[in-house]
Design an enzyme around this catalytic site. Sequence first.
Site, PDB file in Angstrom:
ATOM      1  N   TYR A  42      -1.270  -1.197  10.513  1.00  0.00           N
ATOM      2  CA  TYR A  42      -1.501  -1.368   9.072  1.00  0.00           C
ATOM      3  C   TYR A  42      -0.321  -0.822   8.264  1.00  0.00           C
ATOM      4  O   TYR A  42       0.258  -1.518   7.413  1.00  0.00           O
ATOM      5  CB  TYR A  42      -2.811  -0.690   8.640  1.00  0.00           C
ATOM      6  CG  TYR A  42      -3.090  -0.878   7.169  1.00  0.00           C
ATOM      7  CD1 TYR A  42      -3.409  -2.138   6.672  1.00  0.00           C
ATOM      8  CD2 TYR A  42      -2.990   0.181   6.262  1.00  0.00           C
ATOM      9  CE1 TYR A  42      -3.643  -2.342   5.304  1.00  0.00           C
ATOM     10  CE2 TYR A  42      -3.224  -0.010   4.908  1.00  0.00           C
ATOM     11  CZ  TYR A  42      -3.544  -1.269   4.431  1.00  0.00           C
ATOM     12  OH  TYR A  42      -3.759  -1.464   3.090  1.00  0.00           O
ATOM     13  N   SER A  50       0.858  -1.183   0.000  1.00  0.00           N
ATOM     14  CA  SER A  50       0.000   0.000   0.000  1.00  0.00           C
ATOM     15  C   SER A  50       0.891   1.229   0.000  1.00  0.00           C
ATOM     16  O   SER A  50       2.033   1.182   0.475  1.00  0.00           O
ATOM     17  CB  SER A  50      -0.877   0.026   1.256  1.00  0.00           C
ATOM     18  OG  SER A  50      -1.523   1.285   1.388  1.00  0.00           O
TER      19      SER A  50
HETATM   20  N1  LIG Z   1      -8.784  -0.598  -1.065  1.00  0.00           N
HETATM   21  C1  LIG Z   1      -7.761   0.208  -0.817  1.00  0.00           C
HETATM   22  O1  LIG Z   1      -7.935   1.453  -0.731  1.00  0.00           O
HETATM   23  C2  LIG Z   1      -6.380  -0.360  -0.662  1.00  0.00           C
HETATM   24  C3  LIG Z   1      -5.291   0.532  -0.743  1.00  0.00           C
HETATM   25  C4  LIG Z   1      -4.004   0.038  -0.619  1.00  0.00           C
HETATM   26  C5  LIG Z   1      -3.803  -1.315  -0.422  1.00  0.00           C
HETATM   27  N2  LIG Z   1      -4.877  -2.157  -0.329  1.00  0.00           N
HETATM   28  C6  LIG Z   1      -4.594  -3.587  -0.108  1.00  0.00           C
HETATM   29  O2  LIG Z   1      -5.198  -4.343  -1.122  1.00  0.00           O
HETATM   30  C7  LIG Z   1      -5.432  -5.659  -0.664  1.00  0.00           C
HETATM   31  C8  LIG Z   1      -6.841  -6.082  -1.043  1.00  0.00           C
HETATM   32  O3  LIG Z   1      -7.740  -5.248  -0.359  1.00  0.00           O
HETATM   33  P1  LIG Z   1      -9.122  -4.769  -1.011  1.00  0.00           P
HETATM   34  O4  LIG Z   1      -9.065  -3.317  -1.089  1.00  0.00           O
HETATM   35  O5  LIG Z   1      -9.447  -5.551  -2.208  1.00  0.00           O
HETATM   36  O6  LIG Z   1     -10.084  -5.128   0.221  1.00  0.00           O
HETATM   37  P2  LIG Z   1     -11.417  -6.022   0.324  1.00  0.00           P
HETATM   38  O7  LIG Z   1     -12.386  -5.623  -0.723  1.00  0.00           O
HETATM   39  O8  LIG Z   1     -11.814  -5.896   1.769  1.00  0.00           O
HETATM   40  O9  LIG Z   1     -10.901  -7.496   0.031  1.00  0.00           O
HETATM   41  C9  LIG Z   1     -10.078  -8.160   0.938  1.00  0.00           C
HETATM   42  C10 LIG Z   1      -9.971  -9.626   0.525  1.00  0.00           C
HETATM   43  O10 LIG Z   1      -9.145 -10.309   1.467  1.00  0.00           O
HETATM   44  C11 LIG Z   1      -9.850 -11.461   1.937  1.00  0.00           C
HETATM   45  N3  LIG Z   1      -9.482 -11.757   3.309  1.00  0.00           N
HETATM   46  C12 LIG Z   1      -9.618 -10.949   4.394  1.00  0.00           C
HETATM   47  N4  LIG Z   1      -9.214 -11.583   5.496  1.00  0.00           N
HETATM   48  C13 LIG Z   1      -8.808 -12.824   5.097  1.00  0.00           C
HETATM   49  C14 LIG Z   1      -8.282 -13.936   5.794  1.00  0.00           C
HETATM   50  N5  LIG Z   1      -8.102 -13.928   7.124  1.00  0.00           N
HETATM   51  N6  LIG Z   1      -7.962 -15.059   5.090  1.00  0.00           N
HETATM   52  C15 LIG Z   1      -8.151 -15.099   3.734  1.00  0.00           C
HETATM   53  N7  LIG Z   1      -8.642 -14.067   3.036  1.00  0.00           N
HETATM   54  C16 LIG Z   1      -8.966 -12.938   3.719  1.00  0.00           C
HETATM   55  C17 LIG Z   1     -11.323 -11.104   1.804  1.00  0.00           C
HETATM   56  O11 LIG Z   1     -12.131 -12.259   1.624  1.00  0.00           O
HETATM   57  P3  LIG Z   1     -12.983 -13.054   2.737  1.00  0.00           P
HETATM   58  O12 LIG Z   1     -13.656 -12.041   3.592  1.00  0.00           O
HETATM   59  O13 LIG Z   1     -13.890 -13.909   1.899  1.00  0.00           O
HETATM   60  O14 LIG Z   1     -11.954 -13.869   3.461  1.00  0.00           O
HETATM   61  C18 LIG Z   1     -11.311 -10.321   0.499  1.00  0.00           C
HETATM   62  O15 LIG Z   1     -11.358 -11.213  -0.587  1.00  0.00           O
HETATM   63  C19 LIG Z   1      -5.150  -5.645   0.839  1.00  0.00           C
HETATM   64  O16 LIG Z   1      -3.890  -6.226   1.085  1.00  0.00           O
HETATM   65  C20 LIG Z   1      -5.145  -4.168   1.176  1.00  0.00           C
HETATM   66  O17 LIG Z   1      -4.321  -3.889   2.284  1.00  0.00           O
HETATM   67  C21 LIG Z   1      -6.154  -1.721  -0.450  1.00  0.00           C
END
Ligand SMILES: NC(=O)c1ccc[n+]([C@@H]2O[C@H](COP(=O)([O-])OP(=O)(O)OC[C@H]3O[C@@H](n4cnc5c(N)ncnc54)[C@H](OP(=O)(O)O)[C@@H]3O)[C@@H](O)[C@H]2O)c1
Length: 264
Positions: free
Chosen positions: A156, A143
Amino acid sequence: MTTTVRRVALVTGASAGIGRAFALALADRGHDLVLVARDTERLEELAEELRAAYGASAEVLTADLSDPAALARVEARVSDRDRPIDLLVNNAGFGTSGRFAALPVEREAQEIQLNVIALVRLTHAALGAQIDRGRGGVINVGSIAGYQPTPGNAIYGATKAFVRSFTQGVHEELKGSGVKCMVLSPGFTRTEFQQRAGFDSSEVPGFLWQDAPTVVQHALRAYDKGRAECVPGPLNTATAVFSAVTPHSVTRRIAGVVVSRSEK
Ligand SMILES: NC(=O)c1ccc[n+]([C@@H]2O[C@H](COP(=O)([O-])OP(=O)(O)OC[C@H]3O[C@@H](n4cnc5c(N)ncnc54)[C@H](OP(=O)(O)O)[C@@H]3O)[C@@H](O)[C@H]2O)c1
């Protein structure tokens, strides 16, 4: 008759957001998929969509990656040399909001377990077989928060700083091996992330947001070029450059003031 061997990608956190967008984009590029997350129903629905829309084979592997026993099952799948993984996308992750001392420590430890330990173990599981084959790669999702201390989300930001440093170190180690390792450092991306983390993102201006498919397109282009890092889009790149050249003593104070104001 020649048969084309399809490449296989394993995506963690494939049930939503950036991980789901990775699965769709990789199927579109001709990959078969192994889909990992906790929500079996959502993974099965995605698998069906990948089969119907792209003719991809899609395997569902339900696992809570913060649970060591479930993580070990996924490690075994990743390191299975009879069913090689060409691309591992370590995307599953979550954030927490609030002052560290006031947050339940078990949840913070779980965040480190998922964002750091699971990512490290799965990267290790993938690289052994990939190095022996002289091809393959890993994309680790960090991130922009990994560029500076993040008061209000201290764990985080620290986990994402780890992902960034770790991945770039491994990238250098892999030079000449035929295997790639890249960190993707997104900024604000419209997914379920903010809601799950309890981040109030209502004040974040619209122009700072990207959608998940756009982030993934940037990532896959950078991965193709063998980059060590992808920061998607010019605005995120400018933020990253500012954070990289400004001392932490300054960025942490600015972030601390913003957080204190938002708490009032
Ligand atoms: N969105 C942003 O603004 C942003 C910015 C920078 C970085 N990121 C990074 O991008 C990545 C993806 O995030 P996203 O934005 O796509 O968020 P999201 O929509 O909340 O998706 C998160 C995913 O991770 C899975 N997950 C969560 N806890 C888990 C666990 N204990 N075991 C296995 N799977 C798990 C969730 O699925 P289940 O609930 O089905 O397990 C979901 O598929 C993360 O690493 C986040 O830190 C996001």
